[in-house]
Design a protein around this motif. Sequence first.
Motif, PDB file in Angstrom:
ATOM      1  N   ALA A 187      78.606   8.958  91.310  1.00  0.00           N
ATOM      2  CA  ALA A 187      79.680   8.845  92.301  1.00  0.00           C
ATOM      3  C   ALA A 187      80.755   7.888  91.808  1.00  0.00           C
ATOM      4  O   ALA A 187      81.951   8.149  91.941  1.00  0.00           O
ATOM      5  N   GLU A 188      80.334   6.775  91.200  1.00  0.00           N
ATOM      6  CA  GLU A 188      81.281   5.807  90.646  1.00  0.00           C
ATOM      7  C   GLU A 188      82.120   6.457  89.544  1.00  0.00           C
ATOM      8  O   GLU A 188      83.350   6.332  89.530  1.00  0.00           O
ATOM      9  N   ALA A 189      81.478   7.147  88.640  1.00  0.00           N
ATOM     10  CA  ALA A 189      82.189   7.782  87.524  1.00  0.00           C
ATOM     11  C   ALA A 189      83.188   8.812  88.027  1.00  0.00           C
ATOM     12  O   ALA A 189      84.319   8.886  87.534  1.00  0.00           O
ATOM     13  N   ALA A 190      82.803   9.590  89.015  1.00  0.00           N
ATOM     14  CA  ALA A 190      83.707  10.605  89.568  1.00  0.00           C
ATOM     15  C   ALA A 190      84.907   9.944  90.230  1.00  0.00           C
ATOM     16  O   ALA A 190      86.050  10.390  90.064  1.00  0.00           O
ATOM     17  N   PHE A 191      84.687   8.861  90.962  1.00  0.00           N
ATOM     18  CA  PHE A 191      85.777   8.145  91.636  1.00  0.00           C
ATOM     19  C   PHE A 191      86.755   7.577  90.612  1.00  0.00           C
ATOM     20  O   PHE A 191      87.973   7.659  90.788  1.00  0.00           O
ATOM     21  N   LYS A 192      86.240   7.024  89.535  1.00  0.00           N
ATOM     22  CA  LYS A 192      87.095   6.403  88.513  1.00  0.00           C
ATOM     23  C   LYS A 192      87.980   7.419  87.789  1.00  0.00           C
ATOM     24  O   LYS A 192      89.002   7.051  87.221  1.00  0.00           O
ATOM     25  N   LYS A 193      87.621   8.693  87.836  1.00  0.00           N
ATOM     26  CA  LYS A 193      88.429   9.736  87.196  1.00  0.00           C
ATOM     27  C   LYS A 193      89.624  10.149  88.053  1.00  0.00           C
ATOM     28  O   LYS A 193      90.532  10.810  87.568  1.00  0.00           O
ATOM     29  N   LEU A 194      89.621   9.765  89.323  1.00  0.00           N
ATOM     30  CA  LEU A 194      90.713  10.137  90.226  1.00  0.00           C
ATOM     31  C   LEU A 194      91.944   9.281  89.976  1.00  0.00           C
ATOM     32  O   LEU A 194      91.828   8.125  89.557  1.00  0.00           O
ATOM     33  N   ASN A 195      93.126   9.831  90.267  1.00  0.00           N
ATOM     34  CA  ASN A 195      94.331   9.009  90.192  1.00  0.00           C
ATOM     35  C   ASN A 195      94.457   8.213  91.497  1.00  0.00           C
ATOM     36  O   ASN A 195      93.670   8.399  92.428  1.00  0.00           O
ATOM     37  N   LEU A 208      85.933  -1.880  96.145  1.00  0.00           N
ATOM     38  CA  LEU A 208      86.530  -3.125  96.611  1.00  0.00           C
ATOM     39  C   LEU A 208      88.038  -3.005  96.523  1.00  0.00           C
ATOM     40  O   LEU A 208      88.567  -2.353  95.613  1.00  0.00           O
ATOM     41  N   LYS A 209      88.727  -3.625  97.447  1.00  0.00           N
ATOM     42  CA  LYS A 209      90.184  -3.743  97.336  1.00  0.00           C
ATOM     43  C   LYS A 209      90.462  -5.156  96.867  1.00  0.00           C
ATOM     44  O   LYS A 209      90.026  -6.132  97.474  1.00  0.00           O
ATOM     45  N   CYS A 210      91.168  -5.246  95.761  1.00  0.00           N
ATOM     46  CA  CYS A 210      91.493  -6.535  95.171  1.00  0.00           C
ATOM     47  C   CYS A 210      92.733  -7.119  95.848  1.00  0.00           C
ATOM     48  O   CYS A 210      93.528  -6.392  96.440  1.00  0.00           O
ATOM     49  N   LEU A 211      92.893  -8.423  95.732  1.00  0.00           N
ATOM     50  CA  LEU A 211      94.038  -9.109  96.318  1.00  0.00           C
ATOM     51  C   LEU A 211      95.357  -8.532  95.807  1.00  0.00           C
ATOM     52  O   LEU A 211      96.337  -8.466  96.549  1.00  0.00           O
ATOM     53  N   ASP A 212      95.378  -8.066  94.553  1.00  0.00           N
ATOM     54  CA  ASP A 212      96.606  -7.500  93.975  1.00  0.00           C
ATOM     55  C   ASP A 212      96.825  -6.034  94.379  1.00  0.00           C
ATOM     56  O   ASP A 212      97.730  -5.377  93.881  1.00  0.00           O
ATOM     57  N   GLY A 213      95.965  -5.506  95.281  1.00  0.00           N
ATOM     58  CA  GLY A 213      96.148  -4.145  95.778  1.00  0.00           C
ATOM     59  C   GLY A 213      95.432  -3.072  94.978  1.00  0.00           C
ATOM     60  O   GLY A 213      95.430  -1.909  95.372  1.00  0.00           O
ATOM     61  N   THR A 214      94.822  -3.439  93.861  1.00  0.00           N
ATOM     62  CA  THR A 214      94.101  -2.455  93.058  1.00  0.00           C
ATOM     63  C   THR A 214      92.699  -2.243  93.633  1.00  0.00           C
ATOM     64  O   THR A 214      92.228  -3.013  94.470  1.00  0.00           O
ATOM     65  N   PHE A 215      92.052  -1.177  93.167  1.00  0.00           N
ATOM     66  CA  PHE A 215      90.696  -0.875  93.589  1.00  0.00           C
ATOM     67  C   PHE A 215      89.730  -1.173  92.451  1.00  0.00           C
ATOM     68  O   PHE A 215      90.068  -1.011  91.282  1.00  0.00           O
ATOM     69  N   TYR A 216      88.519  -1.571  92.814  1.00  0.00           N
ATOM     70  CA  TYR A 216      87.438  -1.699  91.842  1.00  0.00           C
ATOM     71  C   TYR A 216      86.256  -0.923  92.387  1.00  0.00           C
ATOM     72  O   TYR A 216      85.865  -1.093  93.544  1.00  0.00           O
ATOM     73  N   ALA A 217      85.669  -0.069  91.573  1.00  0.00           N
ATOM     74  CA  ALA A 217      84.508   0.721  91.982  1.00  0.00           C
ATOM     75  C   ALA A 217      83.300   0.302  91.161  1.00  0.00           C
ATOM     76  O   ALA A 217      83.415  -0.009  89.971  1.00  0.00           O
ATOM     77  N   GLY A 218      82.148   0.302  91.810  1.00  0.00           N
ATOM     78  CA  GLY A 218      80.924  -0.058  91.110  1.00  0.00           C
ATOM     79  C   GLY A 218      79.710   0.485  91.830  1.00  0.00           C
ATOM     80  O   GLY A 218      79.819   1.211  92.814  1.00  0.00           O
ATOM     81  N   TYR A 219      78.534   0.110  91.331  1.00  0.00           N
ATOM     82  CA  TYR A 219      77.282   0.489  91.985  1.00  0.00           C
ATOM     83  C   TYR A 219      76.368  -0.724  91.984  1.00  0.00           C
ATOM     84  O   TYR A 219      76.490  -1.622  91.146  1.00  0.00           O
TER      85      TYR A 219
END
Length: 86
Positions: free
Chosen positions: A67-75, A11-22
């Motif tokens: 996949a979520e865990a791998a994504f969260k490790k990225l900068n 998800l792209k948050c209103l503040d520009g950050t990303f949120y990843a989940g499953y």
Amino acid sequence: MADKKAYFYVLKCLDGTFYAGYTVDLTRRLAEHNQGIGAKYTRPKMRRPLKMIHSETFATKSEAMQAEAAFKKLNRKQKEQYLRIG
């Protein structure tokens, strides 16, 4: 329930950050996040509304979680490249 698909989503948050989940239900999960009853990270009003910008389908919950865990490790830059934005 073993045949139910699982999804990794971003998800792209209103503040520009990303949120990843499953989840097993993308529509329901996005609604929960936007109602402020999703994850703790997406509850603050400064992050809502959220927009689903990416999803991938997996055969199992375990694969979606990996996949979520791998994504969260990225900068941030790597996440943008993964999502092909920026």
